[in-house]
Design an enzyme around this catalytic site. Sequence first.
Site, PDB file in Angstrom:
ATOM      1  N   GLY A 171       7.139  12.427  -4.615  1.00  0.00           N
ATOM      2  CA  GLY A 171       6.015  12.263  -3.687  1.00  0.00           C
ATOM      3  C   GLY A 171       5.774  13.542  -2.912  1.00  0.00           C
ATOM      4  N   TYR A 204      -0.966   7.021   1.828  1.00  0.00           N
ATOM      5  CA  TYR A 204      -1.031   8.475   1.602  1.00  0.00           C
ATOM      6  C   TYR A 204      -1.543   9.246   2.820  1.00  0.00           C
ATOM      7  CZ  TYR A 204      -0.163   8.450  -3.489  1.00  0.00           C
ATOM      8  OH  TYR A 204       0.393   8.355  -4.733  1.00  0.00           O
ATOM      9  N   GLN A 245      -0.672   9.225   5.753  1.00  0.00           N
ATOM     10  CA  GLN A 245       0.396   9.713   6.612  1.00  0.00           C
ATOM     11  C   GLN A 245       1.098  10.935   6.043  1.00  0.00           C
ATOM     12  OE1 GLN A 245       3.789   6.570   6.750  1.00  0.00           O
ATOM     13  NE2 GLN A 245       2.302   5.752   5.313  1.00  0.00           N
ATOM     14  N   GLY A 281       8.536   4.253   3.806  1.00  0.00           N
ATOM     15  CA  GLY A 281       9.982   4.203   3.992  1.00  0.00           C
ATOM     16  C   GLY A 281      10.556   2.970   3.316  1.00  0.00           C
ATOM     17  N   ARG A 282      10.770   3.047   2.002  1.00  0.00           N
ATOM     18  CA  ARG A 282      11.187   1.853   1.260  1.00  0.00           C
ATOM     19  C   ARG A 282      12.652   1.507   1.550  1.00  0.00           C
ATOM     20  NH1 ARG A 282       8.777  -1.677  -2.890  1.00  0.00           N
ATOM     21  NH2 ARG A 282       7.007  -1.452  -1.523  1.00  0.00           N
ATOM     22  N   ASP A 297      10.930  10.839   3.418  1.00  0.00           N
ATOM     23  CA  ASP A 297      11.891   9.758   3.683  1.00  0.00           C
ATOM     24  C   ASP A 297      13.063  10.215   4.544  1.00  0.00           C
ATOM     25  OD1 ASP A 297      10.359   7.999   2.224  1.00  0.00           O
ATOM     26  OD2 ASP A 297      11.405   8.411   0.346  1.00  0.00           O
TER      27      ASP A 297
END
Lengths: 417, 417
Positions: free
Chosen positions: B13, B295, B297, B191-192, B144
């Site tokens: 990403g 996206y 952010q 933030g998975r 992340d």
Amino acid sequence: MSIKNAFYAQSGGVTAVINASACGVIETARQHPDRIGTVFAGRNGIIGALTEDLIDTSQESDEAIAALRYTPAGAFGSCRYKLKSLEANKREYERLIEVFKAHDIGYFFYNGGGDSADTCYKVSQLSEAMGYPIQAIHVPKTVDNDLPITDNCPGFGSVAKYIATSTLEASFDVRSMAKTSTKVFVIEVMGRHAGWIAAAGGLVEDQGIPVVILFPEVPFDQERFVATLRSKVETFGYCTVVVSEGAKHPDGRFLAEQGTRDAFGHAQLGGAAPVVANLIKETTGYKYHWAVADYLQRAARHLASKTDVEQAYAVGRAAVEFALAGHNAVMPAIKRTSSDPYTWEIEMAPLAKVANVEKFMPREFISEDGFGITQSCKDYLYPLIQGEDYPPFARGLPSYVTLKNAPVARKLADFAL
Amino acid sequence: MSIKNAFYAQSGGVTAVINASACGVIETARQHPDRIGTVFAGRNGIIGALTEDLIDTSQESDEAIAALRYTPAGAFGSCRYKLKSLEANKREYERLIEVFKAHDIGYFFYNGGGDSADTCYKVSQLSEAMGYPIQAIHVPKTVDNDLPITDNCPGFGSVAKYIATSTLEASFDVRSMAKTSTKVFVIEVMGRHAGWIAAAGGLVEDQGIPVVILFPEVPFDQERFVATLRSKVETFGYCTVVVSEGAKHPDGRFLAEQGTRDAFGHAQLGGAAPVVANLIKETTGYKYHWAVADYLQRAARHLASKTDVEQAYAVGRAAVEFALAGHNAVMPAIKRTSSDPYTWEIEMAPLAKVANVEKFMPREFISEDGFGITQSCKDYLYPLIQGEDYPPFARGLPSYVTLKNAPVARKLADFAL
């Protein structure tokens, strides 16, 4: 001439620059202490007047009032509350007069969109209908950009700048990812009745970004949409879709009300973007991402348009000047005197012609296929997003002001809404 | 010493500042023409190396490379593609060596997160395992913020600044509307696995905003959530909810997978925010609005953290310096030398200790009730969002660069991925 107090209130959905108008009203009023006493603000809009819940803005320092110019949202609170007609609810109008009299209010400044213009117009008629001298001036504001007469509405330029910038940035993102991952990015924007905000997303086309726009004005044609999207993805490798929250099926249902149900069988709430994203997946298999900007777009003072801030301030200032010149039932409107270079001035619009009239996007602003914007639309939009006007930052975050909002002592009995 | 070419690629990403790292790599390499010949960029990450789809960055002007510093997303394209182990897919490693040899590449700079660190580490082992001299340096990047050793990851500070600012602005909005309309605003953030980005939303508490955060680290307790929310709305009149896309039920299901079905009976896709909003309505009746930043952010270069931009550039520059000093299998890491005033320096981390290690939020960063952040967390976060670093604007929009990305002539046969 005698000194009268003023009432100012914010109404309807707030914007990144409505407080700049408040700043224009209060700063200009403070320059005329021989004519205007205290500016009382309604706490939560017209409700503040009805319930005699007034804020004494004279308790705020000049610095605090100046900070309104770069603070988003409604510093005094807003409301969604529409006065009925004088015939239907005389009680409310009588109460307004009672409050105005009790606090020696001679000027009424109402900062809002179409519904509020109607309220303001009704108040302006109190003068004659109920024999109370009041000058009511409407201060235009709406991200929807749908007020008539004025070339554009304060609040819109900043949303347009935010959506165009965000669409550009997210399109750069999906372009980076498209080879092995996301190929379509869907962004949902505000505009329940008119596609002005969605149109702003179309400006990124000028930077080589493929975009498909779904306007409220153009009934959704699924087959043509999918074909257009597919063709852009095949040409560019990716595509961005800007969908208005007001986009509709040919039968008038919003895309957002797709008949989806949650685990309990309740109708699933909102979001045109996830619906469109889902459709894209079902029909093309393209990997997608979607965003819903919602309040972020209209509160984004950090990316306000300088032009918009200046105009928001100018209509606030002009409202006070119109009042001092003796006018009633008018609204400062923005007149575009040239597009390139962009020049504008403030003119006076009669409120009778503003109230309850909606301005839609001209058909010639939408491209023939219905999925894009035309050069005339771009020529209209670009000037409105010109210039940056960053707020001050402290510790990495914008330093927005929160006012004291000191209450004015009540003089009247309670009033039930 | 001999001159070798360099390979640089972006992976996973993308972020608002990954191109600032590219800028650091290329500008620093250009300062050492006696050691580094051409920097070849992989088109779409490691795939560009495997398919010999190289970009000749020497075709780009100094101005274009300098513009990378303020351009979001991946200028050369990124990819989601993880190399298998040497044992499992020797063919790919042989191909990499073939491509490196064909283009005289002696330096391998890989710009990515945890998975990419693993890829980079594997490439660093080619030197020994396959007898090909290559120096592989990992350039850290991930919104992340989950790489080990480094105090923080380039890319995170800007997302944190964006989310904190957007949460602040939208909270001002809902506060304005709460009297008669919206009382709860829900914003969904990325933030998975870890709640770093959600935590940034908690910074607005210091400005008097009531916030409830739903972290991936804290199993969702519906009853306590509703009670906490209700209490804040009763106290403040409104409340903001920051929900991580990775927030989970106690049984491990994501909130976003609530078992919702569309009109065709398909599982409804994504969106923790609408699920939480719906729950709020069902349990409290509060009117709400929700946004999904997605996206927006991670692409929001217009609001990048100056600290983040400087660090992203610094790790790019340090990567080249490490390579020139003869290192292999290392990563520039950010070391915090003081929090107040914030100071940092670059240190060298061994890639063996970075690859496949995830860093989670310390429990002491999350408040005892699980819905907020602690002072230690704020002390950690504030320095990372310090400073603004606005891109230049033209016609009201950021002037981001799109490179020429001229292909390098292929010398080898095709390679099927």
